[in-house]
Design a protein around this motif. Structure first.
Motif, PDB file in Angstrom:
ATOM      1  N   ILE A   1       8.149  19.523  -2.312  1.00  0.00           N
ATOM      2  CA  ILE A   1       6.918  19.937  -1.378  1.00  0.00           C
ATOM      3  C   ILE A   1       5.997  18.984  -1.626  1.00  0.00           C
ATOM      4  N   ALA A   2       6.639  18.462  -2.919  1.00  0.00           N
ATOM      5  CA  ALA A   2       5.990  17.022  -3.628  1.00  0.00           C
ATOM      6  C   ALA A   2       6.729  15.821  -2.081  1.00  0.00           C
ATOM      7  N   GLY A   3       8.265  15.762  -2.514  1.00  0.00           N
ATOM      8  CA  GLY A   3       8.767  14.923  -1.061  1.00  0.00           C
ATOM      9  C   GLY A   3       7.161  14.673  -0.059  1.00  0.00           C
ATOM     10  N   ILE A   4       7.297  16.362   0.048  1.00  0.00           N
ATOM     11  CA  ILE A   4       6.922  16.300   1.743  1.00  0.00           C
ATOM     12  C   ILE A   4       5.545  15.590   1.135  1.00  0.00           C
ATOM     13  N   ILE A   5       4.602  15.785   0.651  1.00  0.00           N
ATOM     14  CA  ILE A   5       3.114  15.179   0.068  1.00  0.00           C
ATOM     15  C   ILE A   5       3.100  13.424   0.481  1.00  0.00           C
ATOM     16  N   TYR A   6       4.625  13.822   0.038  1.00  0.00           N
ATOM     17  CA  TYR A   6       4.620  11.414  -0.613  1.00  0.00           C
ATOM     18  C   TYR A   6       4.531  11.434   0.952  1.00  0.00           C
ATOM     19  N   LEU A   7       5.385  11.952   1.676  1.00  0.00           N
ATOM     20  CA  LEU A   7       5.574  11.748   2.898  1.00  0.00           C
ATOM     21  C   LEU A   7       4.739  11.886   3.678  1.00  0.00           C
ATOM     22  N   LEU A   8       3.910  12.483   3.260  1.00  0.00           N
ATOM     23  CA  LEU A   8       2.182  12.505   4.155  1.00  0.00           C
ATOM     24  C   LEU A   8       1.695  11.809   4.403  1.00  0.00           C
ATOM     25  N   LEU A   9       1.156  11.753   3.346  1.00  0.00           N
ATOM     26  CA  LEU A   9       0.333  10.038   2.678  1.00  0.00           C
ATOM     27  C   LEU A   9       1.130   8.944   3.461  1.00  0.00           C
ATOM     28  N   THR A  10       2.459   8.883   2.879  1.00  0.00           N
ATOM     29  CA  THR A  10       2.483   7.372   3.598  1.00  0.00           C
ATOM     30  C   THR A  10       2.661   7.399   4.723  1.00  0.00           C
TER      31      THR A  10
ATOM     32  N   ALA B   1       0.711  -1.276  -0.196  1.00  0.00           N
ATOM     33  CA  ALA B   1       0.015  -0.002   0.140  1.00  0.00           C
ATOM     34  C   ALA B   1       0.817   1.576  -0.123  1.00  0.00           C
ATOM     35  N   ILE B   2       1.916   0.890   0.333  1.00  0.00           N
ATOM     36  CA  ILE B   2       3.319   2.054   0.820  1.00  0.00           C
ATOM     37  C   ILE B   2       3.889   2.512  -0.837  1.00  0.00           C
ATOM     38  N   THR B   3       3.822   1.673  -1.510  1.00  0.00           N
ATOM     39  CA  THR B   3       4.635   1.125  -2.006  1.00  0.00           C
ATOM     40  C   THR B   3       4.001   2.206  -3.296  1.00  0.00           C
ATOM     41  N   LEU B   4       2.331   1.338  -3.858  1.00  0.00           N
ATOM     42  CA  LEU B   4       1.450   2.014  -4.318  1.00  0.00           C
ATOM     43  C   LEU B   4       1.768   3.290  -4.220  1.00  0.00           C
ATOM     44  N   ILE B   5       1.593   4.272  -3.299  1.00  0.00           N
ATOM     45  CA  ILE B   5       1.386   5.506  -3.473  1.00  0.00           C
ATOM     46  C   ILE B   5       2.737   6.219  -4.346  1.00  0.00           C
ATOM     47  N   LYS B   6       3.931   5.638  -4.037  1.00  0.00           N
ATOM     48  CA  LYS B   6       5.805   6.193  -4.678  1.00  0.00           C
ATOM     49  C   LYS B   6       5.085   5.282  -6.821  1.00  0.00           C
ATOM     50  N   ASP B   7       4.636   3.934  -6.673  1.00  0.00           N
ATOM     51  CA  ASP B   7       4.684   4.149  -8.416  1.00  0.00           C
ATOM     52  C   ASP B   7       3.749   5.169  -8.396  1.00  0.00           C
ATOM     53  N   THR B   8       2.204   5.336  -8.032  1.00  0.00           N
ATOM     54  CA  THR B   8       1.701   6.371  -8.446  1.00  0.00           C
ATOM     55  C   THR B   8       2.358   7.870  -9.636  1.00  0.00           C
TER      56      THR B   8
ATOM     57  N   LEU C   1       4.472   7.196 -11.602  1.00  0.00           N
ATOM     58  CA  LEU C   1       4.949   6.741 -12.983  1.00  0.00           C
ATOM     59  C   LEU C   1       3.518   6.592 -14.196  1.00  0.00           C
ATOM     60  N   VAL C   2       2.789   7.148 -13.391  1.00  0.00           N
ATOM     61  CA  VAL C   2       1.468   8.319 -14.903  1.00  0.00           C
ATOM     62  C   VAL C   2       1.589   8.865 -15.413  1.00  0.00           C
ATOM     63  N   ALA C   3       2.905  10.221 -14.580  1.00  0.00           N
ATOM     64  CA  ALA C   3       3.219  11.286 -15.548  1.00  0.00           C
ATOM     65  C   ALA C   3       4.080  11.038 -16.924  1.00  0.00           C
ATOM     66  N   ALA C   4       4.033   9.636 -17.041  1.00  0.00           N
ATOM     67  CA  ALA C   4       4.856   9.255 -18.041  1.00  0.00           C
ATOM     68  C   ALA C   4       3.980   8.729 -19.703  1.00  0.00           C
ATOM     69  N   ILE C   5       2.770   9.315 -18.902  1.00  0.00           N
ATOM     70  CA  ILE C   5       1.855   9.250 -20.099  1.00  0.00           C
ATOM     71  C   ILE C   5       0.681  10.222 -19.860  1.00  0.00           C
ATOM     72  N   GLY C   6       1.138  10.846 -18.975  1.00  0.00           N
ATOM     73  CA  GLY C   6       0.668  12.539 -19.269  1.00  0.00           C
ATOM     74  C   GLY C   6      -0.217  12.746 -18.240  1.00  0.00           C
ATOM     75  N   MET C   7      -0.086  12.212 -16.801  1.00  0.00           N
ATOM     76  CA  MET C   7      -1.286  12.971 -16.434  1.00  0.00           C
ATOM     77  C   MET C   7      -0.529  13.441 -15.418  1.00  0.00           C
ATOM     78  N   GLY C   8      -1.779  14.251 -14.972  1.00  0.00           N
ATOM     79  CA  GLY C   8      -1.444  15.426 -14.274  1.00  0.00           C
ATOM     80  C   GLY C   8      -1.180  15.520 -12.317  1.00  0.00           C
ATOM     81  N   ASP C   9      -0.560  14.599 -12.487  1.00  0.00           N
ATOM     82  CA  ASP C   9       0.178  13.458 -10.882  1.00  0.00           C
ATOM     83  C   ASP C   9       1.007  15.010  -9.861  1.00  0.00           C
ATOM     84  N   ILE C  10       0.691  14.519  -9.376  1.00  0.00           N
ATOM     85  CA  ILE C  10       1.804  14.939  -8.166  1.00  0.00           C
ATOM     86  C   ILE C  10       3.613  15.308  -9.200  1.00  0.00           C
ATOM     87  N   LEU C  11       4.269  14.502  -9.144  1.00  0.00           N
ATOM     88  CA  LEU C  11       4.943  14.001  -9.822  1.00  0.00           C
ATOM     89  C   LEU C  11       5.007  15.416 -10.817  1.00  0.00           C
TER      90      LEU C  11
END
Length: 213
Positions: free
Chosen positions: A186-195, A149-156, A158-168
Motif C-alpha cells: 500500500i505504501a508503495g502504491i501511495i508513493y507511485l501515485l505521488l510521483t 522533485a520525484i527523488t524528494l518524495i522518496k527521500d522523505t 528517511l525521516v522515519a530514522a528520527i522517529g517521524m510518523g511518515d508513510i514508511l
C-alpha cells in the motif's frame, strides 16, 4: 477489504507528514537554489567560493547523515530542534544545493550573444535575467528539476530514522503489528501515485515553457 481499508487509512495519516515536508522543501529550496545559482555566476569571487563550499558539502555527504547531524548533532551545541524543524532545514539545504547546480548550468547554457543583444537594447542586468535569460533557462532545467522533485518524495522516507510518523514509518508499524507485507504494498502504491502527480505537473510546465525554445 476492511483490513486493507483500515491499513490504507492509517498509512494515509502518515502521508500528512510526508506531504508537509515535501511542500516546505519545494517552496523554500527552489528559490534558495536560484539565488545561490545567481550568486555562483556573479563577479564576486568570495560569493562564488562560499556557495561552492556549501554545495560541495551538501552534495557530497549523505542526506541521512545531514539529518542525523541536524537533529542529534546540533543538540551538542545547545541547539535543540523538533523533528519536523530538523527535517525541514536539512531537506531545504540539501535540495537547494542540488538546485543551485542545476540552475547554474541552465543559466550558463544560454548563448552569450543574448546578453549582448539585451545590452544593446538598453536592458540592465536585472531586466536581462528576468526577461531574457531566466525564462529560457527554466525551460532547460525543468527535466532535471523534475527528477529532483520525484527523488524528494522518496527521500522523505528517511525521516522515519528520527522517529517521524511518515508513510514508511506507518507501514513499518503495521508490519510489526500484523506481520503482513500488505502495508508495504500500500505504501508503495501511495508513493507511485505521488510521483505520478509530480510527473504530470512538470509535463504541464514543460508545455507552458516550450514557447521559449
Amino acid at each position: 477489504m476492511s483490513y486493507v481499508a483500515n491499513v490504507t487509512g492509517f498509512i494515509l495519516r502518515g502521508s500528512i507528514i510526508t506531504l508537509q515536508l515535501y511542500a516546505v522543501t519545494i517552496i523554500f529550496s527552489i528559490p534558495l537554489g536560484m539565488l545561490c545559482a545567481l550568486g555562483k555566476i556573479s563577479k564576486f569571487k568570495w560569493v562564488n567560493k562560499l556557495i561552492g563550499i556549501y554545495t560541495w558539502v551538501f552534495r557530497g555527504t549523505p542526506l541521512l547523515l545531514q539529518l542525523f547531524f541536524t537533529y542529534y548533532g546540533l543538540s551538542v551545541f545547545g541547539i535543540k530542534l523538533g523533528r519536523f524543524q530538523a527535517a525541514a532545514i536539512t531537506f531545504i539545504l540539501n535540495y537547494a544545493a542540488y538546485f543551485t547546480e542545476i540552475f547554474r548550468a541552465g543559466i550558463e547554457s544560454i548563448d552569450k550573444g543574448q546578453y549582448e543583444a539585451a545590452k544593446a537594447l538598453g536592458m540592465n542586468y536585472r531586466q536581462t535575467m528576468s526577461r531574457i535569460i531566466l525564462p529560457q533557462a527554466i525551460k532547460r532545467v525543468l527535466p532535471p528539476t523534475s527528477n529532483e522533485a520525484i527523488t524528494l518524495i522518496k527521500d522523505t522516507a528517511l525521516v522515519a530514522a528520527i522517529g517521524m510518523g511518515d508513510i514508511l514509518r506507518a507501514a513499518k508499524e503495521v508490519l510489526t503489528r500484523d506481520f503482513k507485507v500488505t502495508s508495504f504494498i500500500i505504501a508503495g502504491i501511495i508513493y507511485l501515485l505521488l510521483t505520478s502527480i509530480v510527473v504530470m505537473i512538470f509535463k504541464k510546465l514543460e508545455q507552458k515553457y516550450a514557447i521559449y525554445e
